[in-house]
Design an enzyme around this catalytic site. Sequence first.
Site, short mmCIF file in Angstrom:
data_model
loop_
_atom_site.label_atom_id
_atom_site.label_comp_id
_atom_site.label_asym_id
_atom_site.label_seq_id
_atom_site.Cartn_x
_atom_site.Cartn_y
_atom_site.Cartn_z
N ARG A 43 0.71 -1.29 -0.17
CA ARG A 43 -0.01 -0.08 -0.03
C ARG A 43 0.77 1.14 -0.09
NH1 ARG A 43 -3.44 2.53 4.16
NH2 ARG A 43 -4.92 4.06 2.77
N HIS A 47 0.48 4.20 -2.95
CA HIS A 47 0.30 5.52 -2.58
C HIS A 47 1.28 6.60 -2.70
CE1 HIS A 47 -3.58 5.23 0.13
NE2 HIS A 47 -3.73 4.40 -0.94
N TRP A 186 -9.63 -9.50 6.29
CA TRP A 186 -9.80 -10.32 5.04
C TRP A 186 -9.21 -11.68 5.17
CZ3 TRP A 186 -11.78 -10.35 0.62
CH2 TRP A 186 -11.42 -10.80 -0.40
C1 HEM Z 1 -9.34 1.04 -6.74
C2 HEM Z 1 -9.00 2.02 -6.04
C3 HEM Z 1 -8.57 1.50 -4.55
C4 HEM Z 1 -9.31 2.24 -3.45
C5 HEM Z 1 -10.59 2.72 -3.46
C6 HEM Z 1 -8.67 1.50 -2.40
C7 HEM Z 1 -9.09 1.60 -0.89
C8 HEM Z 1 -8.37 0.87 0.10
C9 HEM Z 1 -8.79 1.14 1.51
C10 HEM Z 1 -10.00 2.15 1.91
C11 HEM Z 1 -7.83 0.32 2.17
C12 HEM Z 1 -7.92 0.08 3.76
C13 HEM Z 1 -6.92 0.83 4.15
C14 HEM Z 1 -6.89 0.83 5.76
O1 HEM Z 1 -7.87 1.02 6.27
O2 HEM Z 1 -5.89 0.29 6.15
C15 HEM Z 1 -7.13 -0.15 1.34
C16 HEM Z 1 -5.97 -1.33 1.69
C17 HEM Z 1 -5.31 -1.77 0.90
N1 HEM Z 1 -4.93 -1.55 -0.56
FE1 HEM Z 1 -6.13 -0.45 -1.81
N2 HEM Z 1 -7.69 0.75 -2.74
C18 HEM Z 1 -7.46 0.87 -4.24
C19 HEM Z 1 -6.40 0.40 -5.07
C20 HEM Z 1 -5.38 -0.30 -4.39
C21 HEM Z 1 -4.13 -0.78 -5.30
C22 HEM Z 1 -4.14 -0.27 -6.96
C23 HEM Z 1 -3.42 -1.33 -4.58
C24 HEM Z 1 -2.07 -2.08 -5.11
C25 HEM Z 1 -1.69 -2.33 -6.23
C26 HEM Z 1 -3.96 -1.40 -3.43
C27 HEM Z 1 -3.42 -2.18 -2.25
C28 HEM Z 1 -3.94 -2.15 -0.95
C29 HEM Z 1 -3.30 -3.05 -0.07
C30 HEM Z 1 -2.45 -4.02 -0.11
C31 HEM Z 1 -4.21 -2.74 1.29
C32 HEM Z 1 -4.03 -3.39 2.73
C33 HEM Z 1 -3.22 -2.61 3.19
C34 HEM Z 1 -3.16 -3.16 5.00
O3 HEM Z 1 -3.05 -4.20 5.20
O4 HEM Z 1 -2.55 -2.26 5.69
N3 HEM Z 1 -5.25 -0.82 -3.25
N4 HEM Z 1 -7.21 0.12 -0.05
N1 LIG Z 2 -11.89 -6.48 -0.49
C1 LIG Z 2 -10.97 -5.45 0.12
N2 LIG Z 2 -10.97 -4.31 -0.52
C2 LIG Z 2 -10.13 -3.45 0.47
C3 LIG Z 2 -9.48 -4.51 1.06
C4 LIG Z 2 -8.22 -4.13 2.03
C5 LIG Z 2 -7.07 -4.54 1.45
C6 LIG Z 2 -7.87 -5.37 2.57
N3 LIG Z 2 -10.09 -5.72 0.93
#
Ligand code: HEM
Ligand SMILES: Nc1ncc(C2CC2)[nH]1
Length: 285
Positions: A43, A47, A186
């Site tokens: 992430r 970002h 998850w």
């Molecule tokens: C499509 C648009 C996307 C939206 C709206 C989005 C939104 C989010 C949100 C709200 C979270 C939860 C953050 C938290 O509360 O810790 C999240 C987690 C995450 N996102 Fe996305 N995301 C998007 C695309 C992506 C992309 C392109 C990647 C990487 C290629 C990505 C990788 C991750 C990962 C690995 C997590 C888990 C982070 C953790 O476990 O701390 N996301 N995302």
């Molecule tokens: N389904 C799904 N959307 C966002 C998440 C966070 C990465 C864990 N999981």
Amino acid sequence: YFYSNETTPSWKKVNYNSVYKDIAGLLEDEDYDDGSYGPVFVRLAWHASGTYDKKTRTGGSDGGTIRHPAEAGHGANNGLEHARDRLEPLKKQYPNISYADLYTLAGVVAVQELGGPTVRWRPGREDKTEADCTPDGRLPDASQGADHVRDIFYRMGFNDQEIAALVGAHALGRCHTSRSGFEGPWNASPTSFTNFFYTELLNNTWVPKKWNGPFQYVDKQSGQFMMLPADMAFKKDSEFRKYVEKYAADQDAFFEDFAKAFAKLLELGVKFPEDAPVYEFKTLE
Ligand code: HEM
Ligand SMILES: Nc1ncc(C2CC2)[nH]1
């Protein structure tokens, strides 16, 4: 004797195979989330890179500006200090690496060591000052749908296929109410890189979560999985759905397309040195 007044650039003084190994050594921690820093490293890399605007050619991973409070403080970047703080000792150990290279490399190590595809990576990003931070609002808003997701990723220079491949990273990690406000272990396998985002999205029945937090979905059967409104857009929108079905049916196709799109994401806007080598690191796992 002729002296070249060219000094060796910093990025050339770093042993990236050694850095890869040391980042891999930081991944496992049973006291953090589901036992790995991998998801939050992915992430951070995303970002740091997803601020790019192809029209103005601003933002992107170059500059490592996500380390500056002006950008680290954006709501979307809540919680990424956990990743930056975990990586900080490596900046001390490898003073010649840029934060920009360190943060993107950490995303590559995490994807590969969690069982994902090999992601090509080049060094040569240079750190910049707070003056180069991008304004808020460049990263996607999870409460919106397909049109918003397209606005954000088209601005970076991605097409529908690439966007659909990138979101598969949501098989990793979890949502944190203290960070994004969304909630969501998850449970399938949050520390393994798989195509489960697609299979779960298609195969489960998703219902609105009954709680006081932001609108999100939970799977009707087990109540253990979650989807964001933005995730659901990939099922509702026919163009995105095409790729969701493809990747749900074919993990190799997902891995291949993700590796390409993620490498492209991490390089958006970066002018690399002519002689910067392309690394394909050997996965240690
Ligand atoms: C499509 C648009 C996307 C939206 C709206 C989005 C939104 C989010 C949100 C709200 C979270 C939860 C953050 C938290 O509360 O810790 C999240 C987690 C995450 N996102 Fe996305 N995301 C998007 C695309 C992506 C992309 C392109 C990647 C990487 C290629 C990505 C990788 C991750 C990962 C690995 C997590 C888990 C982070 C953790 O476990 O701390 N996301 N995302
Ligand atoms: N389904 C799904 N959307 C966002 C998440 C966070 C990465 C864990 N999981």
